[in-house]
Design an enzyme around this catalytic site. Structure first.
Site, PDB file in Angstrom:
ATOM      1  N   GLU A 119      47.032  -4.358 -49.908  1.00 16.47           N
ATOM      2  CA  GLU A 119      47.146  -4.667 -51.336  1.00 16.47           C
ATOM      3  C   GLU A 119      45.841  -5.331 -51.726  1.00 16.47           C
ATOM      4  O   GLU A 119      45.556  -6.450 -51.297  1.00 16.47           O
ATOM      5  CB  GLU A 119      48.307  -5.641 -51.592  1.00 16.47           C
ATOM      6  CG  GLU A 119      49.675  -5.104 -51.223  1.00 16.47           C
ATOM      7  CD  GLU A 119      50.091  -3.916 -52.063  1.00 16.47           C
ATOM      8  OE1 GLU A 119      49.548  -3.730 -53.161  1.00 16.47           O
ATOM      9  OE2 GLU A 119      50.954  -3.157 -51.595  1.00 16.47           O
ATOM     10  N   CYS A 176      47.134 -10.662 -59.092  1.00 14.05           N
ATOM     11  CA  CYS A 176      46.613  -9.322 -58.816  1.00 14.05           C
ATOM     12  C   CYS A 176      47.083  -8.325 -59.866  1.00 14.05           C
ATOM     13  O   CYS A 176      46.438  -7.313 -60.107  1.00 14.05           O
ATOM     14  CB  CYS A 176      47.065  -8.875 -57.438  1.00 14.05           C
ATOM     15  SG  CYS A 176      48.837  -9.025 -57.214  1.00 14.05           S
TER      16      CYS A 176
HETATM   17  P1  NAP Z   1      40.243 -12.522 -49.234  1.00 14.41           P
HETATM   18  O1  NAP Z   1      39.072 -13.409 -49.247  1.00 14.41           O
HETATM   19  O2  NAP Z   1      40.027 -11.095 -48.962  1.00 14.41           O
HETATM   20  O3  NAP Z   1      41.251 -13.159 -48.156  1.00 14.41           O
HETATM   21  C1  NAP Z   1      42.528 -12.626 -47.955  1.00 14.41           C
HETATM   22  C2  NAP Z   1      43.034 -13.044 -46.598  1.00 14.41           C
HETATM   23  O4  NAP Z   1      42.280 -12.390 -45.563  1.00 14.41           O
HETATM   24  C3  NAP Z   1      42.914 -14.535 -46.290  1.00 14.41           C
HETATM   25  O5  NAP Z   1      44.031 -14.949 -45.579  1.00 14.41           O
HETATM   26  C4  NAP Z   1      41.659 -14.592 -45.441  1.00 14.41           C
HETATM   27  O6  NAP Z   1      41.608 -15.750 -44.626  1.00 14.41           O
HETATM   28  C5  NAP Z   1      41.831 -13.348 -44.611  1.00 14.41           C
HETATM   29  N1  NAP Z   1      40.614 -12.820 -44.010  1.00 14.41           N
HETATM   30  C6  NAP Z   1      39.329 -13.015 -44.374  1.00 14.41           C
HETATM   31  N2  NAP Z   1      38.507 -12.309 -43.558  1.00 14.41           N
HETATM   32  C7  NAP Z   1      39.291 -11.670 -42.665  1.00 14.41           C
HETATM   33  C8  NAP Z   1      39.033 -10.801 -41.563  1.00 14.41           C
HETATM   34  N3  NAP Z   1      37.799 -10.434 -41.238  1.00 14.41           N
HETATM   35  N4  NAP Z   1      40.083 -10.340 -40.857  1.00 14.41           N
HETATM   36  C9  NAP Z   1      41.343 -10.678 -41.173  1.00 14.41           C
HETATM   37  N5  NAP Z   1      41.645 -11.509 -42.207  1.00 14.41           N
HETATM   38  C10 NAP Z   1      40.632 -11.989 -42.939  1.00 14.41           C
HETATM   39  O7  NAP Z   1      41.040 -12.578 -50.602  1.00 14.41           O
HETATM   40  P2  NAP Z   1      41.441 -13.858 -51.481  1.00 14.41           P
HETATM   41  O8  NAP Z   1      40.192 -14.393 -52.081  1.00 14.41           O
HETATM   42  O9  NAP Z   1      42.312 -14.782 -50.714  1.00 14.41           O
HETATM   43  O10 NAP Z   1      42.362 -13.210 -52.604  1.00 14.41           O
HETATM   44  C11 NAP Z   1      41.896 -12.752 -53.838  1.00 14.41           C
HETATM   45  C12 NAP Z   1      41.972 -11.246 -53.940  1.00 14.41           C
HETATM   46  O11 NAP Z   1      43.252 -10.782 -53.540  1.00 14.41           O
HETATM   47  C13 NAP Z   1      41.793 -10.725 -55.346  1.00 14.41           C
HETATM   48  O12 NAP Z   1      40.835  -9.701 -55.346  1.00 14.41           O
HETATM   49  C14 NAP Z   1      43.152 -10.168 -55.726  1.00 14.41           C
HETATM   50  O13 NAP Z   1      43.118  -9.070 -56.612  1.00 14.41           O
HETATM   51  C15 NAP Z   1      43.717  -9.778 -54.435  1.00 14.41           C
HETATM   52  N6  NAP Z   1      45.181  -9.813 -54.488  1.00 14.41           N
HETATM   53  C16 NAP Z   1      45.863  -8.634 -54.459  1.00 14.41           C
HETATM   54  C17 NAP Z   1      47.239  -8.634 -54.504  1.00 14.41           C
HETATM   55  C18 NAP Z   1      48.023  -7.348 -54.442  1.00 14.41           C
HETATM   56  O14 NAP Z   1      49.228  -7.417 -54.211  1.00 14.41           O
HETATM   57  N7  NAP Z   1      47.419  -6.204 -54.603  1.00 14.41           N
HETATM   58  C19 NAP Z   1      47.933  -9.842 -54.594  1.00 14.41           C
HETATM   59  C20 NAP Z   1      47.219 -11.019 -54.639  1.00 14.41           C
HETATM   60  C21 NAP Z   1      45.832 -10.991 -54.582  1.00 14.41           C
HETATM   61  P3  NAP Z   1      40.723 -17.022 -45.091  1.00 14.41           P
HETATM   62  O15 NAP Z   1      41.313 -17.497 -46.360  1.00 14.41           O
HETATM   63  O16 NAP Z   1      40.893 -17.974 -43.974  1.00 14.41           O
HETATM   64  O17 NAP Z   1      39.325 -16.521 -45.246  1.00 14.41           O
END
Ligand code: NAP
Length: 526
Positions: free
Chosen positions: A257, A296
């Protein structure tokens, strides 16, 4: 120094032994708690979940596992006030916004408890009907769904620490699949507290529920072929997960997602005085401001006929003017903060980027904050941008590509009486989670729907007759599918019992019709 949150793996609370990361209050700037996963034996933790947890869950049937979800609901309900406090402190959310996350989580979990109860005492599910394989009907094929004999790694984004956890955990646990939860570091506290309460209550068997807070380093390396990963977050991280050898070499199943530039569309037949336009403006403001636009599913692009551009801009701006921004603990505040300074800076630079191809229709200054220091608080006022003319809507490519994860949306006029122009512009989003269509004529609304279902996971149709009933553009209901094609990640979550598919394996069984009849009796849906 603030409290260090322990990880729960191998049925034990274990603290990291490295450099912990601090979580902050985005309004006051104070340190709240710390997280660290350094030094955990990840191989042992994953094996324990997969073996002990998986086996203990699979011994139970759907009804028994659903009963455990039901007990978890009661525990979460009993601790709701605590979750509201953590959310206000760590996510900077006002009560209404916390409700979307916390109450949304509890509702989703309770929905799966009820759905699971309806599945009864079977150990697997029957998929579809028997199909004849030969002229003689004695030999046929039947598909069945059996729970995965692996674990589910649930990686969540920062914006829904409660709902993001349970919308994944509920279908996984109901399916009999143990979970390892990895919350986003910035808001891991609420997820941690919920898991702690569930663990302390002793609801699930040992190994069924684990949580690792802190760095994600090494988690993906532990996955085996029958494990699954359910990921929510940015497109950039999604790309790393898809490219990981566990996925490319071991075929670990992945659900993604990611981000999305969702739309709202007003039909060309609507006028300046139509109720549909008013409903659209109201919903746009709600979507821009709930959780400070960190949803999102939030509406990022608003498509209206060119002739209604000025009217819509004025109506939305008038509503945005009433939004009060600042400390969520102050009852007069209607919109809290962004999650941290990094997001604050990202939103600011995102707005600057979009402004190069748009005009500003509404904007507030940060000096208008209530009970909060603009030098510390990560609060951003809403910004409404506009592409001014139908021609400019084609040329302003950035608004169709860039998701600014804050209270920001763009009003995009399409040529009058030219629905195809609107549809073409919407499709420039390359696939989104949700689109809302606003209109009065039911026949016209129904005709537009199939034009948008190919590029959206959910189409939300708002007509005046359901104005008071509809659940809202951005609210993800467990009964409906959540996910979207293309840039939205191509994933599917929720959608009632459909969510269980991801946590099951489908297999074809070819056998004597009599054997298949015995088999389907064991796994038939009532
Ligand atoms: P993110 O930076 O991509 O992080 C998401 C998760 O992935 C966090 O738990 C992060 O841990 C982890 N992560 C980071 N690098 C990783 C790796 N190499 N391997 C495995 N896991 C890793 O996203 P975010 O800033 O938290 O969230 C914002 C984004 O999420 C927005 O773009 C939004 O649109 C999207 N979103 C989408 C939905 C949907 O249902 N489609 C819902 C909510 C949000 P750390 O925090 O420890 O880095």
């Amino acid at each position: 120094m603030s409290e260090l949150l322990a990880n729960f793996v191998c049925n034990q609370w274990q603290s990291g032994n490295g450099q912990a990361s601090a979580l902050f209050d985005p309004v006051l700037g104070t340190e709240l708690v710390r997280v660290d996963a350094t030094g955990l034996d990840l191989a042992a933790s994953f094996a324990y979940a997969r073996n002990q947890g998986g086996e203990a869950l699979r011994v139970l049937n759907y009804k028994e596992r659903a009963a455990l979800l039901g007990v978890a609901v009661k525990v979460l309900q009993a601790n709701r006030d605590k979750y509201y406090e953590i959310s206000a402190a760590n996510s900077g959310t006002v009560k209404n916004d916390t409700a979307v996350d916390v109450d949304g989580a509890i509702y989703t979990l309770s929905t799966y408890a009820k759905l699971g109860d309806g599945l009864g005492e079977r150990q697997f599910l029957v998929d579809g009907e028997m199909s004849r394989l030969a002229k003689d009907p004695l030999f046929q094929s039947q598909h069945i769904l059996t729970p995965n004999r692996g674990l589910a790694l649930l990686i969540n984004a920062f914006n829904f620490p409660a709902w993001g956890l349970w919308e994944k955990a509920a279908p996984a646990l109901l399916s009999g699949v143990p979970i390892i939860v990895k919350p986003a570091t910035a808001t891991a506290w609420l997820t941690h507290q919920m898991i702690k309460d569930i663990v302390d209550a002793g609801i699930f068997p040992a190994g069924a529920v684990s949580i690792i807070c802190g760095s994600s380093a090494g988690l993906m390396d532990q996955l085996e072929p029958f494990d699954v990963v359910s990921f929510t977050g940015s497109a950039e991280t999604a790309q790393k997960i898809r490219a990981h050898p566990s996925v490319t070499k071991k075929s670990v199943r992945v659900n993604i997602e990611a981000d999305s530039v969702n739309s709202a569309l007003l039909l060309p037949s609507e006028s300046a005085s139509s109720e549909a336009l008013e409903l659209l403006c109201k919903e746009v403001v709600r979507e821009m401001t709930v959780k400070s636009g960190q949803k999102c599913t939030a509406i990022r692009r608003i498509f209206i006929p060119q002739s209604l551009y000025a009217v819509a801009a004025q109506a939305i701006s008038a509503r945005l003017k009433k939004i009060t921004i600042g400390n969520p603990r102050n009852e007069t505040v209607s919109m809290g903060a962004l999650v941290n300074r990094e997001q604050f800076n990202t939103v600011k630079s995102g707005v600057m980027y979009l402004k190069e191809q748009t005009e500003v229709l509404y904007e507030t200054g940060t000096d208008e904050l209530i009970d909060a220091d603009p030098g510390i608080a990560c609060c951003v006022g809403p910004t409404l941008l506009g592409t001014r003319s139908a021609n400019q809507s084609d040329a302003s490519t950035r608004v169709h590509e860039m998701e600014v994860f804050g209270p920001v949306a763009t009003l995009i006029p399409y040529r009058n009486n030219d629905l195809n122009h609107a549809l073409k512009l919407i499709r420039l989003g390359q696939g989104s989670l949700v689109v809302s269509i606003f209109g009065t004529d039911h026949n016209e609304l129904a005709q537009v729907v199939p034009e948008l279902t190919d590029s959206h996971g959910r189409v939300h149709v708002v007509s005046p007759d359901i104005a008071a009933l509809n659940t809202g553009h951005g609210n993800v209901m467990p009964q409906s599918l959540h996910g979207g094609p293309g840039r939205a990640g191509g994933g599917e979550e929720l959608g009632g019992l459909r969510a269980l598919n991801f946590y099951h394996r489908r297999a074809a069984v070819q056998a004597s019709t009599s054997v298949l009849s015995q088999l389907t009796k064991l796994g038939q849906l009532s």
